[in-house]
Design a protein around this motif. Structure first.
Motif, short mmCIF file in Angstrom:
data_model
loop_
_atom_site.label_atom_id
_atom_site.label_comp_id
_atom_site.label_asym_id
_atom_site.label_seq_id
_atom_site.Cartn_x
_atom_site.Cartn_y
_atom_site.Cartn_z
N GLY A 429 45.98 1.53 -67.23
CA GLY A 429 46.96 2.57 -67.01
C GLY A 429 46.25 3.82 -66.54
O GLY A 429 45.03 3.96 -66.71
N TRP A 430 46.98 4.73 -65.96
CA TRP A 430 46.36 5.96 -65.47
C TRP A 430 47.33 7.12 -65.63
O TRP A 430 48.49 7.04 -65.24
N PHE A 431 46.84 8.16 -66.25
CA PHE A 431 47.55 9.42 -66.32
C PHE A 431 46.74 10.41 -65.47
O PHE A 431 45.52 10.46 -65.59
N PRO A 432 47.37 11.16 -64.61
CA PRO A 432 46.61 11.96 -63.65
C PRO A 432 45.72 13.00 -64.32
O PRO A 432 46.10 13.60 -65.32
N ASP A 433 44.54 13.21 -63.72
CA ASP A 433 43.66 14.28 -64.18
C ASP A 433 44.26 15.65 -63.88
O ASP A 433 44.05 16.61 -64.61
N PHE A 434 44.98 15.72 -62.77
CA PHE A 434 45.64 16.96 -62.35
C PHE A 434 46.74 16.58 -61.36
O PHE A 434 46.72 15.48 -60.78
N ASP A 436 47.86 16.28 -58.26
CA ASP A 436 47.56 16.22 -56.83
C ASP A 436 47.31 14.76 -56.49
O ASP A 436 46.75 14.01 -57.31
N PRO A 437 47.70 14.31 -55.30
CA PRO A 437 47.50 12.88 -54.96
C PRO A 437 46.04 12.46 -55.00
O PRO A 437 45.75 11.26 -55.18
N ASP A 438 45.11 13.39 -54.87
CA ASP A 438 43.69 13.04 -54.93
C ASP A 438 43.32 12.36 -56.24
O ASP A 438 42.43 11.51 -56.28
N THR A 439 44.04 12.68 -57.32
CA THR A 439 43.71 12.11 -58.62
C THR A 439 44.09 10.64 -58.74
O THR A 439 43.70 9.98 -59.69
N TYR A 440 44.85 10.12 -57.77
CA TYR A 440 45.16 8.70 -57.72
C TYR A 440 44.31 7.96 -56.69
O TYR A 440 44.50 6.76 -56.48
#
Length: 537
Positions: A429-434, A436-440
């Protein structure tokens, strides 16, 4: 009064924010009692992970939620979303048009909770420490674009970057960029155990049994100077082994708030049968779930196998059967609520097309059924994960193209094994670091990535990711992100499954619950207030 279901429509960053504003008055909670918050996140010290709360190691939502309450960062994302604003800093900004040099000036009078003064040398020390330790967790990758740091006096620091990065202010808002006390953290070694020392809104104390936190106590830090306004004086975070026990504690009044991770059955039950004096709040979420591939492993290295799985899996059925209203199908590593999202996987594979999957395998000369093991964590993403992988196994096996075994491990075992590349195909799973699409993108496909994946597409890593970061106007990077998503869909180093909503349940004498968790699943405990009303903003 009866429980109400609230839908908070605020979405952050590029997600067209609706709600914004500052924290309310700094008067603290109406009552003197601590607000007690339940979670199923576990905080365990193990031989493989002896320092679960060290900013140079921690790279999971639960640990970050402790650090965000206790360790200050130069910037933070405001509760209503949008671009980062100063927190420990009084001002920050790029000094050049290329977004390669970033200057911050600290607030006056900053102190650690111990009373020791905080200077830019502490900022430099804290960030350099993360880079020097470079833990296999991958968290240092968020800061690895820093080339040098230059300090001027006690209050100014300039970050010189290796390459342009318009997302750098966001990265300065994450826990690895948190400011820690040099007295408590060795420059080259992780701090084992559960001690945390910083200058954030709360001080922290852990009650520990058998190397496991049984209660995390956050007390208002009298030395705190920053952008946040505390609505309470004390919060206790209590980990539960499962969501049912957490729900029982909420019903009995042993806890005031129930956060992640509620089960789909709990949420649906509270919607269908409202409980007296309990309020369920629905909030947007940016959580995603996906399968990841060790592209050096014998079976997973075959692109045709990965593509055949993408053709075979039926996301709609998976979501309906396991998560119901709590999730929706996802066809890109970037969630659909982010402006740069494209349905790249749906465009290429659709849903549940075993005939095309069979053709891909046949064209590649791969005999069927293909034997696979899907590994997953049993205790980190919620209890429904087991049913999710049972459903994936059923879908893949029913195609007659695969012979799938599933295997679950506790997170304390799973995560070290995953970073050591011991799994060929595994669920994450992934929860965004911030926001912005860069975090994915960066944490999965850039150098020093979170997954420690061997997958390396030179065009992604050397051209498209750096190109996307040059755009100060993030919408101008949409074409670049679209190309990234198309490459990922073609090569399938990860296979997106679904994105989720968030729910928080609270007793109705707790106010401001809608602000206590943002869409990145970050706890903002300072927003909670005991009382049926809160000060106006």
């Amino acid at each position: 009064m009866n429980r109400k279901t609230l839908a908070l429509s605020a979405v952050i960053g590029l997600l067209a924010p609706v709600l914004a504003g500052c924290g309310g008055s700094d008067g603290g909670s109406d009552g003197g009692d601590a607000i007690v918050v339940g979670t199923t996140d576990q905080y365990i010290a193990t031989p493989e992970g002896p320092a679960p709360l060290d900013p140079a190691f921690a790279y999971d939502t639960g640990s970050w939620n402790v650090l965000r309450q206790t360790i200050q960062t130069l910037m933070h994302v405001p509760r209503g979303g949008g671009a980062p604003v100063p927190e420990a800093a009084s001002r920050c900004g790029f000094t050049d048009r290329e977004n390669e040099s970033y200057r911050c000036t600290l607030r006056e009078g900053l102190k650690f909770s111990s009373g020791d003064p905080l200077t830019v040398e502490d900022v430099k020390y804290s960030i350099q420490r993360v880079l020097d330790i470079k833990d296999p967790s991958g968290v240092s990758g968020l800061l690895s674009n820093i080339d040098t740091m230059e300090t001027n006096g006690d209050s100014e620091i300039v970050f010189h970057l290796k390459s342009p990065d318009a997302t750098f202010p966001y990265k300065l808002s994450t826990p690895p960029a948190g400011i820690i006390s040099r007295k408590s953290y060795d420059p080259k070694k992780l701090r084992e155990g559960f001690g945390v020392d910083g200058s954030g809104p709360y001080t922290f104390k852990a009650e520990v049994k058998n190397d496991t936190v049984v209660k995390a106590i956050f007390t208002k830090n009298p030395e705190y100077k920053g952008d946040l306004s505390l609505q309470n004086n004390k919060v206790e975070l209590v980990p539960f082994k499962d969501a049912d026990d957490m729900g029982t504690a909420l019903d009995s009044g042993d806890i005031d708030v129930m956060t992640r991770a509620m089960t789909p059955e709990q949420v649906q039950g509270m919607i269908d049968n409202p409980k007296e004096n309990i309020q369920l709040t629905e909030m947007p979420g940016l959580e995603i779930r996906y399968l990841a591939f060790n592209t050096d492993a014998p079976v997973a290295k075959e692109k045709a196998v990965r593509q055949a799985m993408a053709y075979t899996i039926d996301r709609g059925q998976l979501v309906t059967k396991v998560y119901g209203a709590m999730a929706e199908p996802l066809y890109s590593p970037i969630p659909s609520s982010v402006a740069t999202h494209t349905n790249s996987f749906f465009n290429k594979y659709g849903d549940a097309n075993p005939a095309k999957a069979a053709q891909v395998l046949e064209d590649a000369g791969i005999s069927t059924p293909v034997k696979l093991t899907l590994d997953y964590t049993t205790d980190h993403y919620g209890e429904a994960t087991v049913k999710e992988f049972e459903t994936l196994r059923e879908q893949l096996n029913s195609s007659k193209l695969f012979d799938v075994t599933i295997k679950g491990e506790e997170w304390s075992v799973f995560r070290p094994n995953q970073t050591k590349r011991e799994y060929a195909i595994y669920g994450m799973g992934w929860f965004p670091d911030f926001p912005d699409p860069d975090t994915y993108v960066g944490p999965f496909f850039d150098k020093d990535n979170f997954l420690n994946t061997p997958y390396n597409n030179p065009k992604l890593r050397n051209q498209l990711i750096p190109q996307s970061r040059r755009e100060a106007d993030r919408s101008a990077a949409s074409k670049t992100f679209a190309e990234i998503q198309d490459i990922v869909a073609d090569e399938v180093p990860v296979l997106p499954l679904w994105q989720g909503k968030q729910y928080v349940a609270a007793r109705d004498d707790i106010a401001r619950v809608e602000w206590a968790v943002n869409s990145s699943a970050e706890l903002q405990l300072w927003e909670l207030r005991r009382g049926t009303s809160a000060p106006s903003d």
